[in-house]
Design an enzyme around this catalytic site. Structure first.
Site, PDB file in Angstrom:
ATOM      1  N   LYS A  32       0.845  -1.287  -0.065  1.00 60.55           N
ATOM      2  CA  LYS A  32       0.063  -0.249  -0.090  1.00 60.55           C
ATOM      3  C   LYS A  32       1.060   1.215   0.045  1.00 60.55           C
ATOM      4  O   LYS A  32       1.799   1.307   0.956  1.00 60.55           O
ATOM      5  CB  LYS A  32      -0.911  -0.038   1.333  1.00 60.55           C
ATOM      6  CG  LYS A  32      -1.786   1.310   1.324  1.00 60.55           C
ATOM      7  CD  LYS A  32      -2.683   1.023   2.397  1.00 60.55           C
ATOM      8  CE  LYS A  32      -2.325   1.706   3.726  1.00 60.55           C
ATOM      9  NZ  LYS A  32      -2.226   3.204   3.834  1.00 60.55           N
ATOM     10  N   ASP A  59      -3.499   4.242  -2.086  1.00 61.21           N
ATOM     11  CA  ASP A  59      -4.274   4.789  -1.041  1.00 61.21           C
ATOM     12  C   ASP A  59      -4.417   6.240  -0.842  1.00 61.21           C
ATOM     13  O   ASP A  59      -3.655   7.017  -0.075  1.00 61.21           O
ATOM     14  CB  ASP A  59      -4.012   4.290   0.169  1.00 61.21           C
ATOM     15  CG  ASP A  59      -4.803   4.572   1.600  1.00 61.21           C
ATOM     16  OD1 ASP A  59      -5.921   5.180   1.319  1.00 61.21           O
ATOM     17  OD2 ASP A  59      -4.322   4.569   2.721  1.00 61.21           O
ATOM     18  N   LYS A  61      -7.330   8.061  -1.265  1.00 60.05           N
ATOM     19  CA  LYS A  61      -8.745   8.667  -0.926  1.00 60.05           C
ATOM     20  C   LYS A  61      -9.314   9.855  -1.726  1.00 60.05           C
ATOM     21  O   LYS A  61      -9.458  11.071  -0.855  1.00 60.05           O
ATOM     22  CB  LYS A  61      -8.532   8.727   0.483  1.00 60.05           C
ATOM     23  CG  LYS A  61      -8.182   7.548   1.500  1.00 60.05           C
ATOM     24  CD  LYS A  61      -8.162   7.915   2.929  1.00 60.05           C
ATOM     25  CE  LYS A  61      -7.741   6.868   3.726  1.00 60.05           C
ATOM     26  NZ  LYS A  61      -6.284   6.602   3.774  1.00 60.05           N
ATOM     27  N   ASP A  64     -13.714  14.867  -4.565  1.00 57.90           N
ATOM     28  CA  ASP A  64     -13.847  16.043  -5.133  1.00 57.90           C
ATOM     29  C   ASP A  64     -15.281  16.197  -6.210  1.00 57.90           C
ATOM     30  O   ASP A  64     -15.918  14.970  -5.916  1.00 57.90           O
ATOM     31  CB  ASP A  64     -12.513  16.249  -5.907  1.00 57.90           C
ATOM     32  CG  ASP A  64     -12.266  17.853  -6.254  1.00 57.90           C
ATOM     33  OD1 ASP A  64     -13.247  18.595  -6.400  1.00 57.90           O
ATOM     34  OD2 ASP A  64     -11.150  18.328  -5.881  1.00 57.90           O
ATOM     35  N   THR A 119     -11.660   5.788  10.713  1.00 59.40           N
ATOM     36  CA  THR A 119     -11.360   5.254  12.078  1.00 59.40           C
ATOM     37  C   THR A 119     -10.723   6.362  13.138  1.00 59.40           C
ATOM     38  O   THR A 119     -11.166   5.998  14.386  1.00 59.40           O
ATOM     39  CB  THR A 119     -10.389   3.811  12.164  1.00 59.40           C
ATOM     40  OG1 THR A 119      -9.292   4.057  11.577  1.00 59.40           O
ATOM     41  CG2 THR A 119     -11.300   2.725  11.661  1.00 59.40           C
ATOM     42  N   ARG A 211       2.821  -0.988  10.971  1.00 61.07           N
ATOM     43  CA  ARG A 211       3.711  -1.069  12.020  1.00 61.07           C
ATOM     44  C   ARG A 211       4.297  -2.542  12.443  1.00 61.07           C
ATOM     45  O   ARG A 211       5.102  -2.702  12.489  1.00 61.07           O
ATOM     46  CB  ARG A 211       3.454  -0.109  13.086  1.00 61.07           C
ATOM     47  CG  ARG A 211       3.819   1.269  12.450  1.00 61.07           C
ATOM     48  CD  ARG A 211       3.232   2.331  13.317  1.00 61.07           C
ATOM     49  NE  ARG A 211       1.674   2.321  13.047  1.00 61.07           N
ATOM     50  CZ  ARG A 211       0.557   2.870  13.835  1.00 61.07           C
ATOM     51  NH1 ARG A 211       1.344   3.777  14.683  1.00 61.07           N
ATOM     52  NH2 ARG A 211      -0.370   2.805  13.603  1.00 61.07           N
TER      53      ARG A 211
END
Ligand code: C5P
Length: 232
Positions: A32, A59, A61, A64, A119, A211
């Site tokens: 990603k 990614d 996102k 518009d 989230t 991570r």
């Protein structure tokens, strides 16, 4: 579409990401690329990682007006990515336009998924800042239905929501789920977490893991552990 582990390469330079990917000799993880790396290195970073044989989830996102999103998606599609995303909050019209822009002349296209509610947004913030007064669950499911109506392939959601999304939108509607930690690992800033085996049980189609792999003492072993627990 098989289950897979997507490694969130949240690095700020090409050198860092190549040093990381060099550790993987045989496997070519699905990676990603987020805004940080893309804005730092430009579209070239996508071409370079693709050339090394990795699948890519870009990614960015997008959110518009439909025309702008359509044209931008057509540019991203020419980068030969495998998956990309938009904000479902951009509306059904915007998601439909995104899909049109993404579709290549030969009819092929990368997977397109929608972010429902981030989230990092909780119920209180949603109510106060966005004037959305429904329960989070209801909002997420409504956005998932909108994405389905627009013809998208799935949503980004918490693994805890995968089951309900599949129940309401069908099993072939993909759930791509961050918020994954090993049973014995550190949660960090993620709150609604599951381990890879639990995410598999919950029905997630893809887990996005950053991570726990990138900061591990042995990233290749951490990746292999995700594969063992989630895919095998
Ligand atoms: O390091 P960690 O495993 O928490 O990384 C998760 C990745 O998934 C990060 O790249 C983060 O930006 C992304 N993400 C997330 N929650 C969302 C959407 C994306 O954690 N709702």
């Amino acid at each position: 579409m098989g289950k897979d582990v997507i490694v969130a390469c949240d690095f700020s330079s090409a050198q860092q990401v190549f040093d990381f990917l060099d550790k993987f000799e045989e496997r070519k993880p699905f990676v990603k690329i987020g805004m940080e790396l893309f804005y730092a290195e430009g579209p070239q970073i996508v071409r370079k990682i693709k050339k090394r044989g990795h699948k890519i989830f870009l990614d960015l996102k997008l959110h518009d007006i439909p025309n702008t999103v359509k044209k931008s998606m057509s540019v991203l599609s020419s980068l030969d990515i495998d998956m990309c995303n938009v904000h479902a909050a951009g509306t059904i019209n915007m998601m439909t336009a995104a899909l049109e822009g993404l579709t290549r002349d030969d009819g092929s296209r990368p997977l397109l998924i929608a972010v429902t509610q981030l989230t990092s947004t909780d119920r209180e913030t949603m109510e106060r800042d966005l004037l959305i007064h429904d329960e989070m669950d209801k909002v997420v499911m409504h956005y998932a239905h909108n994405a389905l109506t627009a013809g998208l392939d799935g949503v980004v959601c918490s693994p805890q929501e995968s089951g309900k999304v599949h129940q309401e939108c069908g099993n072939s509607f993909l759930t791509v789920t961050p918020g994954v930690r090993f049973k014995d690992g550190d949660a960090g800033d993620q709150k609604r977490i599951m381990n890879p085996a639990e995410a598999k049980k919950a029905g997630s189609d893809y887990i996005v893991v950053g991570r726990p792999i990138t900061s591990a003492a042995d990233p290749v072993e951490a990746y292999e552990r995700c594969i063992r627990e989630f895919v095998d």
